[in-house]
Write an enzyme that holds these catalytic residues in place. Structure first.
Site, PDB file in Angstrom:
ATOM      1  N   CYS A 118      -4.933  -6.318   0.649  1.00 24.23           N
ATOM      2  CA  CYS A 118      -3.533  -6.752   0.743  1.00 24.23           C
ATOM      3  C   CYS A 118      -2.800  -6.204   1.958  1.00 24.23           C
ATOM      4  CB  CYS A 118      -2.776  -6.380  -0.533  1.00 24.23           C
ATOM      5  SG  CYS A 118      -2.546  -4.590  -0.728  1.00 24.23           S
ATOM      6  N   CYS A 167      -5.324   1.109  -4.488  1.00 25.96           N
ATOM      7  CA  CYS A 167      -4.159   0.599  -3.779  1.00 25.96           C
ATOM      8  C   CYS A 167      -3.095   0.262  -4.815  1.00 25.96           C
ATOM      9  CB  CYS A 167      -4.534  -0.644  -2.979  1.00 25.96           C
ATOM     10  SG  CYS A 167      -3.109  -1.503  -2.246  1.00 25.96           S
ATOM     11  N   CYS A 180      -2.320  -3.883  -4.993  1.00 28.62           N
ATOM     12  CA  CYS A 180      -3.271  -4.901  -5.474  1.00 28.62           C
ATOM     13  C   CYS A 180      -4.353  -4.326  -6.388  1.00 28.62           C
ATOM     14  CB  CYS A 180      -3.928  -5.613  -4.294  1.00 28.62           C
ATOM     15  SG  CYS A 180      -5.081  -4.576  -3.359  1.00 28.62           S
ATOM     16  N   CYS A 189     -11.650  10.884  -0.627  1.00 25.15           N
ATOM     17  CA  CYS A 189     -12.951  10.379  -0.188  1.00 25.15           C
ATOM     18  C   CYS A 189     -12.974   8.867  -0.409  1.00 25.15           C
ATOM     19  CB  CYS A 189     -14.054  11.071  -0.978  1.00 25.15           C
ATOM     20  SG  CYS A 189     -15.718  10.744  -0.371  1.00 25.15           S
TER      21      CYS A 189
END
Length: 205
Positions: free
Chosen positions: A124, A170, A173, A193
């Site tokens: 996104c 995220c 999204c 990571c």
């Protein structure tokens, strides 16, 4: 004969009264049950929708490609079908971001990237990390000691493979990015990571 009629009439009246009483009780119980059901639904809905944050929206901090941080804004969550994600993403990016996969260490495009710039969500385009917070963790995955903005990522418990870890997604999204650990360098002591396949790098000009 008269007494019999009176007795029959009395029994009938008594039955009618009992039937009316039972009907009234049923109606009362039904009303109470209906109100209880409506209250339960209302409570669940209120609990599922946090105050001040309409469902389907998240606070995101926009960042320009030049690295300029903008004020946080409310943006709609990005939701697509599996077919749409498959069409948009490479097979490895789809596996990592939508199926919570992990790329092989030292195989990603940016694990050893030392250029200056931003790392954005491959799904996104949300800004995730800066190059100046990237460090060599010796793991073979791109690692950072903090995200570009705490609003732009979400952290959830991950109990897969018999381990308790903290997965990083995220925020806009829900793309799986990687995991965060508490063995990173100062100033945060954290190691985000990440998978190269979950991000695209935008080089500073």
């Amino acid at each position: 004969m008269t007494d019999s009629k009176v007795t029959t009439h009395s029994r009938t009246s008594s039955a009618d009264t009992q039937a009316t009483s039972l009907s009234g009780r049923r109606a009362l119980l039904l009303s109470v049950a209906t109100l209880a059901g409506l209250w339960a639904t209302r409570s669940i809905t209120a609990a599922d929708a946090p105050a001040g944050k309409p469902p389907g929206e998240v606070n995101i901090v926009p960042v320009t490609d030049a690295g300029v941080v903008q004020p946080a804004v409310k943006l709609a969550k990005v939701v697509k079908s599996e077919a749409e994600w498959r069409k948009q993403l490479s097979s490895i990016s789809f596996d990592v971001t939508r199926k919570e996969g992990t790329e092989r260490p030292y195989s990603g495009a940016t694990w050893n990237n030392h250029d200056k710039g931003l790392y954005r969500c491959v799904c996104c385009d949300t800004a995730l990390f800066r190059s100046d917070t990237k460090f060599d963790s010796g793991t073979g995955w791109p690692s950072f000691w903090q995200p570009i903005a705490k609003e732009n990522v979400s952290e959830i418990s991950d109990r897969s493979f018999g381990m308790l870890r903290t997965a990083v997604n995220c925020a806009r999204c829900d793309a799986h990015l990687g995991h965060v650990f508490d063995d990173g360098p100062k100033p945060t002591g954290l190691r985000y990571c990440m998978n190269s396949a979950s991000m695209r790098f935008v080089k500073s000009t």
